[in-house]
Design an enzyme around this catalytic site. Structure first.
Site, PDB file in Angstrom:
ATOM      1  N   ASN A  15       0.904  -1.162   0.000  1.00 50.85           N
ATOM      2  CA  ASN A  15       0.000   0.000   0.000  1.00 50.85           C
ATOM      3  C   ASN A  15       0.940   1.208   0.000  1.00 50.85           C
ATOM      4  O   ASN A  15       1.604   1.479   0.996  1.00 50.85           O
ATOM      5  CB  ASN A  15      -0.850  -0.063   1.271  1.00 50.85           C
ATOM      6  CG  ASN A  15      -2.011   0.891   1.341  1.00 50.85           C
ATOM      7  OD1 ASN A  15      -2.624   1.030   2.387  1.00 50.85           O
ATOM      8  ND2 ASN A  15      -2.361   1.531   0.250  1.00 50.85           N
ATOM      9  N   ASN A  79      -6.211  10.501  -0.534  1.00 52.42           N
ATOM     10  CA  ASN A  79      -6.268   9.375  -1.466  1.00 52.42           C
ATOM     11  C   ASN A  79      -5.736   9.798  -2.837  1.00 52.42           C
ATOM     12  O   ASN A  79      -5.577  10.993  -3.118  1.00 52.42           O
ATOM     13  CB  ASN A  79      -7.720   8.900  -1.608  1.00 52.42           C
ATOM     14  CG  ASN A  79      -8.210   8.194  -0.359  1.00 52.42           C
ATOM     15  OD1 ASN A  79      -7.537   7.320   0.180  1.00 52.42           O
ATOM     16  ND2 ASN A  79      -9.407   8.565   0.101  1.00 52.42           N
ATOM     17  N   CYS A  88      -5.445   6.326   7.925  1.00 50.63           N
ATOM     18  CA  CYS A  88      -4.813   5.321   7.062  1.00 50.63           C
ATOM     19  C   CYS A  88      -3.895   4.475   7.943  1.00 50.63           C
ATOM     20  O   CYS A  88      -2.904   4.987   8.476  1.00 50.63           O
ATOM     21  CB  CYS A  88      -4.031   6.006   5.945  1.00 50.63           C
ATOM     22  SG  CYS A  88      -3.195   4.825   4.864  1.00 50.63           S
ATOM     23  N   ASN A  90      -1.947   1.736   7.247  1.00 50.71           N
ATOM     24  CA  ASN A  90      -0.601   1.505   6.718  1.00 50.71           C
ATOM     25  C   ASN A  90       0.145   2.824   6.645  1.00 50.71           C
ATOM     26  O   ASN A  90       1.333   2.906   6.973  1.00 50.71           O
ATOM     27  CB  ASN A  90      -0.676   0.867   5.320  1.00 50.71           C
ATOM     28  CG  ASN A  90      -1.049  -0.607   5.376  1.00 50.71           C
ATOM     29  OD1 ASN A  90      -0.636  -1.315   6.302  1.00 50.71           O
ATOM     30  ND2 ASN A  90      -1.811  -1.068   4.397  1.00 50.71           N
ATOM     31  N   ASN A 165     -12.126   5.441   9.847  1.00 47.08           N
ATOM     32  CA  ASN A 165     -12.680   5.659   8.506  1.00 47.08           C
ATOM     33  C   ASN A 165     -13.661   4.514   8.215  1.00 47.08           C
ATOM     34  O   ASN A 165     -13.646   3.482   8.892  1.00 47.08           O
ATOM     35  CB  ASN A 165     -11.563   5.775   7.448  1.00 47.08           C
ATOM     36  CG  ASN A 165     -10.667   4.564   7.398  1.00 47.08           C
ATOM     37  OD1 ASN A 165     -10.717   3.703   8.260  1.00 47.08           O
ATOM     38  ND2 ASN A 165      -9.843   4.473   6.382  1.00 47.08           N
ATOM     39  N   ASN A 198     -14.674   2.104   2.086  1.00 45.86           N
ATOM     40  CA  ASN A 198     -13.717   1.124   1.573  1.00 45.86           C
ATOM     41  C   ASN A 198     -14.407  -0.233   1.669  1.00 45.86           C
ATOM     42  O   ASN A 198     -15.130  -0.488   2.636  1.00 45.86           O
ATOM     43  CB  ASN A 198     -12.458   1.149   2.437  1.00 45.86           C
ATOM     44  CG  ASN A 198     -11.860   2.549   2.502  1.00 45.86           C
ATOM     45  OD1 ASN A 198     -11.208   2.993   1.572  1.00 45.86           O
ATOM     46  ND2 ASN A 198     -12.103   3.264   3.603  1.00 45.86           N
ATOM     47  N   GLU A 222     -10.309   0.382  -2.263  1.00 44.05           N
ATOM     48  CA  GLU A 222     -10.289   1.553  -1.377  1.00 44.05           C
ATOM     49  C   GLU A 222     -11.033   2.737  -1.979  1.00 44.05           C
ATOM     50  O   GLU A 222     -10.829   3.072  -3.157  1.00 44.05           O
ATOM     51  CB  GLU A 222      -8.852   1.976  -1.113  1.00 44.05           C
ATOM     52  CG  GLU A 222      -8.164   1.133  -0.080  1.00 44.05           C
ATOM     53  CD  GLU A 222      -6.893   1.801   0.415  1.00 44.05           C
ATOM     54  OE1 GLU A 222      -6.878   3.028   0.612  1.00 44.05           O
ATOM     55  OE2 GLU A 222      -5.916   1.072   0.602  1.00 44.05           O
ATOM     56  N   ARG A 223     -11.822   3.353  -1.137  1.00 42.06           N
ATOM     57  CA  ARG A 223     -12.456   4.629  -1.502  1.00 42.06           C
ATOM     58  C   ARG A 223     -11.352   5.606  -1.945  1.00 42.06           C
ATOM     59  O   ARG A 223     -10.336   5.765  -1.252  1.00 42.06           O
ATOM     60  CB  ARG A 223     -13.155   5.159  -0.236  1.00 42.06           C
ATOM     61  CG  ARG A 223     -13.801   6.492  -0.349  1.00 42.06           C
ATOM     62  CD  ARG A 223     -14.441   6.915   0.955  1.00 42.06           C
ATOM     63  NE  ARG A 223     -13.481   7.200   2.026  1.00 42.06           N
ATOM     64  CZ  ARG A 223     -13.768   7.801   3.173  1.00 42.06           C
ATOM     65  NH1 ARG A 223     -15.016   8.151   3.425  1.00 42.06           N
ATOM     66  NH2 ARG A 223     -12.850   8.024   4.088  1.00 42.06           N
ATOM     67  N   CYS A 231      -4.647  -2.631   2.804  1.00 41.65           N
ATOM     68  CA  CYS A 231      -5.267  -1.468   3.451  1.00 41.65           C
ATOM     69  C   CYS A 231      -5.292  -1.781   4.946  1.00 41.65           C
ATOM     70  O   CYS A 231      -5.973  -2.720   5.376  1.00 41.65           O
ATOM     71  CB  CYS A 231      -6.677  -1.257   2.901  1.00 41.65           C
ATOM     72  SG  CYS A 231      -7.610  -0.009   3.791  1.00 41.65           S
TER      73      CYS A 231
END
Ligand SMILES: N[C@@H](CCC[C@H](N)C(=O)O)C(=O)O
Length: 293
Positions: A15, A79, A88, A90, A165, A198, A222-223, A231
């Site tokens: 990622n 993003n 996020c 990662n 998220n 997501n 992923e969105r 993710c």
């Protein structure tokens, strides 16, 4: 006006992110610049952009500092399509490594680094396999919407989970179905969450539990970024959803295999409710400069 972006490319289980430092908050990228940087043919190529900005120099940083005045650095995450994400999993682990290697913070083994995010302050530590993050309290959110991805013949019920998220997790029948799902296209979620979500597709291993650890494999759309190799927040949501479906026999230690590698998830009790933690590799690959128009 033109701007020379000095960046580092990093990733957590594939990622991948473009990271850069903007301590004073003078150089936020425009949506068009983020899209250009993340373009895999004409730019650097990445699933997202992370701007290292001091919490006191970004509007959302005030809430982070009010929560923990030690959260000096804020993870300003976007993003690949330029949209903002609250969190996020990662990215924050790679970001911790980036801050350390840039000499912006020090982090001894066992110490905790508090980082501001739009989902609140998150604590990161070194781990044997890289870096781990406490993703905080999680919650069921969004009910059980129907999800349809290309190649899946029927709509499948998902489970909405928020780990800072939004995610919708869908269980598939077997590895063959997981491999054949075409996640290039945005899966259709009915009803559609207001800010999108997501979508994780999971298959439990058989047997699910080995040596006290539950194991699943996962792919994700992923969105704002499309299909990614991993993710982190999605991995946590996938483990939480599968534990929810498996019932009380399921453990709190999980291993999640994604196309880009393997991540560990742990659920643990705290005074303010159950938290979920994520651990795994966080790598910096190269540095470069890019002229942005
Ligand atoms: N890859 C990330 C999640 C990035 C944000 C996500 N696409 C969203 O819009 O919520 C992770 O590792 O958690």
């Amino acid at each position: 006006m033109g701007f020379t972006l000095q960046f580092t490319k990093g990733h957590g289980t594939g990622n991948d992110f473009v990271l850069y430092t903007d301590p004073e908050g003078d150089h936020p990228l425009t949506t068009a610049q983020i899209v250009a940087v993340c373009d895999r043919h004409f730019g650097v190529g990445a699933d997202g952009v992370i701007r290292a900005v001091r919490s006191r120099n970004i509007d959302e940083g005030a809430a982070a500092l009010a929560e923990d005045d030690g959260a000096e650095w804020f993870m300003d995450y976007h993003n690949a399509d330029g949209s903002i994400a609250e969190m996020c999993g990662n990215g924050i682990r790679v970001y911790a490594r980036y801050l350390i290697e840039q000499g912006l913070v020090e982090l001894e083994s066992g110490d905790t680094l508090a980082i501001g995010t739009r989902a609140g302050v998150r604590d990161v530590q070194r781990a044997t396999n890289g870096f781990q993050v406490d993703l905080g309290r999680w919650k069921l959110e969004g009910g059980e919407p129907l999800v349809r991805a290309k190649e899946l013949k029927v709509a499948r019920p998902g489970l909405g989970i928020n780990v800072g998220n939004p995610h919708v997790v869908v269980a598939l029948a077997d590895e063959a179905e997981l491999e054949s799902a075409d996640l290039h296209y945005i899966p259709l979620i009915e009803p559609e969450p207001m800010d999108g979500a997501n979508v994780e597709f999971v298959v439990p291993y058989d047997p699910l539990i080995k040596d006290g650890v539950a194991r699943i494999s996962m792919r994700v759309h992923e969105r704002g970024s499309g299909e990614t190799l991993s993710c982190g927040t999605g991995v946590a949501a996938a483990a939480l959803a599968t534990r929810h479906w498996a019932g009380s026999a399921a453990p709190n230690a999980w291993r999640v295999d994604v196309p880009g590698g393997t991540l560990g998830v742990r659920m643990f009790a705290t005074q303010d409710g159950e938290h979920v933690g994520l651990s795994g590799p966080a790598d910096l690959v190269y540095t470069g400069t890019l002229e942005l128009g």
